[in-house]
Write an enzyme that holds these catalytic residues in place. Structure first.
Site, PDB file in Angstrom:
ATOM      1  N   TRP A  30       0.807  -1.215   0.000  1.00 52.25           N
ATOM      2  CA  TRP A  30       0.000   0.000   0.000  1.00 52.25           C
ATOM      3  C   TRP A  30       0.847   1.275   0.000  1.00 52.25           C
ATOM      4  O   TRP A  30       0.316   2.360  -0.089  1.00 52.25           O
ATOM      5  CB  TRP A  30      -0.949  -0.005   1.196  1.00 52.25           C
ATOM      6  CG  TRP A  30      -0.303  -0.394   2.482  1.00 52.25           C
ATOM      7  CD1 TRP A  30       0.323   0.422   3.377  1.00 52.25           C
ATOM      8  CD2 TRP A  30      -0.215  -1.722   3.023  1.00 52.25           C
ATOM      9  NE1 TRP A  30       0.799  -0.299   4.438  1.00 52.25           N
ATOM     10  CE2 TRP A  30       0.484  -1.621   4.251  1.00 52.25           C
ATOM     11  CE3 TRP A  30      -0.647  -2.972   2.598  1.00 52.25           C
ATOM     12  CZ2 TRP A  30       0.732  -2.736   5.053  1.00 52.25           C
ATOM     13  CZ3 TRP A  30      -0.393  -4.079   3.397  1.00 52.25           C
ATOM     14  CH2 TRP A  30       0.291  -3.954   4.607  1.00 52.25           C
ATOM     15  N   GLU A  43      -5.463   0.487   6.026  1.00 55.50           N
ATOM     16  CA  GLU A  43      -5.611   0.986   7.384  1.00 55.50           C
ATOM     17  C   GLU A  43      -6.733   0.252   8.125  1.00 55.50           C
ATOM     18  O   GLU A  43      -6.610  -0.031   9.321  1.00 55.50           O
ATOM     19  CB  GLU A  43      -5.873   2.492   7.375  1.00 55.50           C
ATOM     20  CG  GLU A  43      -4.676   3.330   6.937  1.00 55.50           C
ATOM     21  CD  GLU A  43      -3.468   3.173   7.840  1.00 55.50           C
ATOM     22  OE1 GLU A  43      -3.629   2.713   8.988  1.00 55.50           O
ATOM     23  OE2 GLU A  43      -2.358   3.502   7.400  1.00 55.50           O
ATOM     24  N   TYR A 126      -8.526   8.324  13.482  1.00 53.15           N
ATOM     25  CA  TYR A 126      -7.243   7.795  13.018  1.00 53.15           C
ATOM     26  C   TYR A 126      -7.277   7.493  11.521  1.00 53.15           C
ATOM     27  O   TYR A 126      -6.387   7.900  10.771  1.00 53.15           O
ATOM     28  CB  TYR A 126      -6.847   6.527  13.779  1.00 53.15           C
ATOM     29  CG  TYR A 126      -5.712   5.819  13.079  1.00 53.15           C
ATOM     30  CD1 TYR A 126      -4.417   6.310  13.168  1.00 53.15           C
ATOM     31  CD2 TYR A 126      -5.943   4.708  12.272  1.00 53.15           C
ATOM     32  CE1 TYR A 126      -3.377   5.713  12.475  1.00 53.15           C
ATOM     33  CE2 TYR A 126      -4.913   4.101  11.576  1.00 53.15           C
ATOM     34  CZ  TYR A 126      -3.630   4.608  11.685  1.00 53.15           C
ATOM     35  OH  TYR A 126      -2.610   4.021  10.988  1.00 53.15           O
ATOM     36  N   ASP A 144      -2.521   6.297  16.338  1.00 60.21           N
ATOM     37  CA  ASP A 144      -2.950   4.966  16.769  1.00 60.21           C
ATOM     38  C   ASP A 144      -2.121   4.551  17.982  1.00 60.21           C
ATOM     39  O   ASP A 144      -1.391   5.366  18.571  1.00 60.21           O
ATOM     40  CB  ASP A 144      -2.823   3.965  15.618  1.00 60.21           C
ATOM     41  CG  ASP A 144      -1.375   3.742  15.187  1.00 60.21           C
ATOM     42  OD1 ASP A 144      -0.459   4.428  15.709  1.00 60.21           O
ATOM     43  OD2 ASP A 144      -1.144   2.871  14.329  1.00 60.21           O
ATOM     44  N   CYS A 205      16.124   0.646  21.976  1.00 60.11           N
ATOM     45  CA  CYS A 205      16.534   2.046  22.123  1.00 60.11           C
ATOM     46  C   CYS A 205      17.849   2.359  21.422  1.00 60.11           C
ATOM     47  O   CYS A 205      18.017   3.441  20.850  1.00 60.11           O
ATOM     48  CB  CYS A 205      16.625   2.405  23.607  1.00 60.11           C
ATOM     49  SG  CYS A 205      15.012   2.458  24.433  1.00 60.11           S
TER      50      CYS A 205
END
Length: 375
Positions: A30, A43, A126, A144, A205
């Site tokens: 998409w 979505e 959203y 979201d 992280c």
């Protein structure tokens, strides 16, 4: 906030995130065009479903219904069949209903107006933000769960993300972060970071492009954030199902009502048993199953307990115990019921639980696992 002002913190997030995304973004079907119809479908499919699961569904769905007009004109049964296995079937129905609105009101073109997109059935804040920003590059937020997690950690936000007020606040924050002319890439970058690096557990992280200024990481709270109150556990329901066969080996199935949970999907006839101990009892269960189905006009005689299955919906947890059965009299099946063999089975749309059970039955695996022979 430590070591940097709020404006600089926001600017650093936008700059670093966009630079990372343009190099590291995944090649997803998409994303290969800005077709608003494709973005809209993706979505809706991606809500509470993993990308890896969605890709083959998206490709099959867009091949079968290549345009909004094709989807609007399709029989609902075909749409549900194409959606089968994704769950949340009301989303497929809403998608088709909205496609018909697009055809009737907007000539088959997905509108690029916020009020128009938001007014389509099944399109919430959203989804409208995702369509408008990704397809049309409009500076609209698309917030979201992934995005709320990223923002909670980066800005060290303590507010409960399950509260509507928190979502509204984060939509405002996300809107401020969108660089001019970069809405499509920036919103997708936020989603991508949450999906790939800033994951719910054990975030990566050291690989994060915005780690330098992440306030949650600097405070040692990256594992603790976001704050989210626990939802109520789904209510357990105990159900007895009849796997009823005729002499030709066909199975009796029924279609669910046109409204409500799993509307218009096919299933084995089954009934809810309020007392778990009766559901478990090999003495009580067959009589209860027979009596409840007889009240619906279906006379069967349960014979063997052959399988157990379960399925978790958002608010319900079904525990299903399956009994083989035969028709108890010569009466025709009640309305909404029909006899099917393997070929018919493949043409109908089923909830996952019953698709799995009947797939196993028609392959012989269900009876083999139970140590019995199919009639």
């Amino acid at each position: 906030m430590s070591g940097i002002g709020e404006r600089e913190l926001k600017s650093a997030l936008s700059k670093d995130l966009l630079g990372w995304y343009k190099v590291a973004k995944r090649d997803l079907p998409w994303r290969r065009s800005r077709d608003p119809y494709h973005i809209w479908i993706s979505e809706i499919m991606l809500q509470q479903t993993r990308v890896e699961t969605v890709i083959p569904y998206f490709l099959r769905f867009t091949e079968k219904f290549p345009t909004v007009t094709d989807l609007a004109a399709a029989p609902e049964e075909d749409v549900l069949k194409a959606w089968e296995g994704l769950g949340y079937y009301s989303r497929a129905r809403n998608l088709q209903a909205a496609a018909r609105e697009v055809v009737e009101r907007y000539g088959g073109r997905v509108p690029d107006d916020k009020a128009a997109v938001s007014g389509l059935k099944g399109v919430g804040p959203y989804t409208s933000g995702a369509i408008l920003s990704i397809a049309f590059n409009r500076p609209e937020p698309a917030v979201d769960g992934n995005v709320m997690r990223v923002l909670s950690r980066y800005f060290c936000i303590d507010e409960d993300i399950a509260r509507p007020a928190t979502r509204i606040g984060m939509e405002g924050l996300a809107r401020e972060l969108i660089p001019e002319g970069e809405a499509a890439d920036f919103n997708q970058a936020l989603m991508e970071l949450g999906a790939m690096i800033c994951t719910p557990k054990s975030p990566s992280c050291l690989a994060c492009p915005v780690m330098t200024h992440c306030q949650g990481r600097l405070a040692g709270r990256e594992e603790e954030l976001p704050i989210k109150s626990k939802a109520k556990p789904p209510k357990p329901q105990y159900r007895l199902a009849a796997l009823t066969m005729d002499a030709a080996g066909r199975v009796l199935v029924r279609q669910r009502p046109s409204q409500g949970l799993l509307a218009r999907l096919w299933e084995l006839p089954h009934v809810e048993i309020p007392a778990p101990e009766q559901w478990r009892s090999d003495e009580a269960a067959p009589a209860l199953l027979a009596a409840a189905l007889a009240a619906e006009g279906l006379a069967i005689r349960p014979e063997r307990h052959i399988a157990d299955a379960e399925h978790i919906f958002t608010h319900l947890h079904w525990y299903v115990r399956v009994w083989t059965a035969v028709i108890a009299d010569d009466s025709p099946p009640p309305p909404g019921c029909r006899w099917i063999g393997p070929a018919e089975f493949e043409l109908l749309a089923w909830p996952n639980l019953f698709r799995k059970l009947l797939s196993q039955h028609f392959s012989g695996a269900l009876e083999a696992a139970a140590g019995v022979q199919a009639d």
